[in-house]
Design a protein around this motif. Structure first.
Motif, PDB file in Angstrom:
ATOM      1  N   SER A  47       0.802  -1.122  -0.025  1.00 32.16           N
ATOM      2  CA  SER A  47      -0.015  -0.018  -0.106  1.00 32.16           C
ATOM      3  C   SER A  47       0.799   1.078  -0.102  1.00 32.16           C
ATOM      4  CB  SER A  47      -0.937   0.051   1.332  1.00 32.16           C
ATOM      5  OG  SER A  47      -1.786  -1.018   1.127  1.00 32.16           O
TER       6      SER A  47
ATOM      7  N   LEU B  29      -4.697  -1.048  -4.659  1.00 34.58           N
ATOM      8  CA  LEU B  29      -5.068  -0.948  -3.505  1.00 34.58           C
ATOM      9  C   LEU B  29      -6.030  -1.699  -2.722  1.00 34.58           C
ATOM     10  CD1 LEU B  29      -4.575   3.229  -3.078  1.00 34.58           C
ATOM     11  CD2 LEU B  29      -3.224   1.195  -1.988  1.00 34.58           C
TER      12      LEU B  29
ATOM     13  N   THR C   4      -4.546  -5.148  -1.906  1.00 36.07           N
ATOM     14  CA  THR C   4      -3.694  -5.184  -0.675  1.00 36.07           C
ATOM     15  C   THR C   4      -4.455  -5.353   0.435  1.00 36.07           C
ATOM     16  OG1 THR C   4      -3.454  -2.870  -0.408  1.00 36.07           O
ATOM     17  CG2 THR C   4      -1.910  -3.806  -1.913  1.00 36.07           C
TER      18      THR C   4
ATOM     19  N   GLN D 294      -3.628   1.208   5.450  1.00 36.67           N
ATOM     20  CA  GLN D 294      -3.315   2.518   4.469  1.00 36.67           C
ATOM     21  C   GLN D 294      -4.124   2.426   3.377  1.00 36.67           C
ATOM     22  OE1 GLN D 294       1.077   2.010   4.287  1.00 36.67           O
ATOM     23  NE2 GLN D 294       1.188   3.916   4.831  1.00 36.67           N
ATOM     24  N   ALA D 295      -4.335   1.240   2.742  1.00 35.53           N
ATOM     25  CA  ALA D 295      -5.169   1.265   1.564  1.00 35.53           C
ATOM     26  C   ALA D 295      -6.640   1.668   1.786  1.00 35.53           C
ATOM     27  CB  ALA D 295      -5.142   0.029   0.839  1.00 35.53           C
TER      28      ALA D 295
END
Length: 314
Positions: free
Chosen positions: A96, A123, A126, A130-131
């Motif tokens: 990410s 994204l 993953t 964060q994604a």
């Protein structure tokens, strides 16, 4: 945000990524330098088939995520999207940070940018925190291009049990209703309508099932996008859906082989094929998929349908 305010976050991201490089390489017994060289060698080798570079990068495994991510952020590669796609297919949360860094540096979210859409798709694969945060920001930002917002909302459907996923599904419902309200203010071009249709199919809302059923019956202008439609109907697990899938799978004169196979195989995956399909359907699909232009994975699915319906009473 000012450049000064961004610096601490960038420093933390750099330190975190550097630590990831060390830990992932250490766990594999291969040095970060070796992975970087392998990535360079893969990109420099001419492809024997479309997608070979991506396949080779994925074959390196999750330990190569830092090397692939670093390659993505370098400027000396002609086709950086192969790294974006490979990071998504590897599906490791650590990817990410590199994808977000690339998104911040290059692709534009305010216009229809295919690079940005590819990053948002990866994204979602993953599934890192964060994604999730970045995808939530994108779909909820009205100034971004509608296609970016739609794909971000679709990618969030992979994050089960999150409020962001539910909010994104509601956004897609509202967007679909507005786009079909007849109000010129909410009109979308054909490309955005396709993105909206496919994104809606990723949700489990009542509207998405209603639209999927209508599309399977030929009542949708975007009914050709049948793979996500079949998946949506199957995911609902309702008998009327099973009946509709069986109707499509059994109607050789009305539907093309790919669509019929998708419907039949969905029943196989749901474990209900023998209750809804005759063995003749499976045999017909095996015969059709034996033609040389059909790929091996579709032949395997046809054989699975034939096997699942071998004892069918239909």
């Amino acid at each position: 945000m000012s450049n000064a305010a961004k610096k601490p976050a960038l420093v933390r991201a750099f330190l975190w990524a550097s630590c990831s490089v060390f830990l992932l390489a250490l766990s594999s017994g291969v040095s970060a330098t070796d992975f970087r060289q392998r990535v360079d060698d893969i990109v420099a080798t001419p492809q024997q088939y479309d997608g070979e570079i991506i396949d080779s990068l994925v074959d390196l495994g999750v330990e190569a995520v830092p090397a692939i991510g670093d390659a993505l952020l370098r400027s000396d590669y002609a086709f950086p999207l192969v790294f974006v796609i490979a990071l998504g297919e590897l599906g490791h949360p650590d990817a990410s940070s590199w994808l977000i860094a690339y998104l911040d540096r290059r692709p534009a979210l305010f216009v229809n940018d295919s690079r940005a859409l590819s990053v948002l798709d990866s994204l979602g694969k993953t599934r890192g925190e964060q994604a999730r945060a970045r995808l939530e920001h994108v779909f909820s930002t009205q100034d971004y291009h509608i296609d970016a917002r739609l794909l971000a909302a679709q990618s969030l459907q992979a994050f089960e049990g999150t409020t962001a996923r539910d909010a994104a599904a509601l956004f897609l419902d509202q967007s679909y209703r507005e786009a079909h309200s007849g109000d010129p203010a909410h009109a979308l071009d054909i490309g955005s309508r396709r993105h909206l249709f496919e994104a809606l199919m990723s949700t489990d809302t009542p509207l998405s099932y209603e639209v999927a059923v209508a599309a399977m019956r030929g009542d949708s202008e975007l009914g050709w996008a049948m793979a996500p439609v079949v998946a949506r109907v199957s995911r609902e697990g309702r008998e009327d859906g099973w009946a509709l899938l069986a109707e499509v799978a059994s109607s050789a004169d009305a539907y093309d082989p790919y669509y019929r196979l998708a419907a039949a195989h969905a029943l196989v995956e749901a474990g209900v094929a023998s209750a809804w399909l005759s063995h003749e359907v499976g045999e017909t699909l095996v015969t059709e998929m034996s033609a040389p232009h059909w790929p091996d994975d579709l032949r395997a699915k046809a054989r699975a349908v034939a096997k699942a319906t071998a004892r069918s009473e239909h």
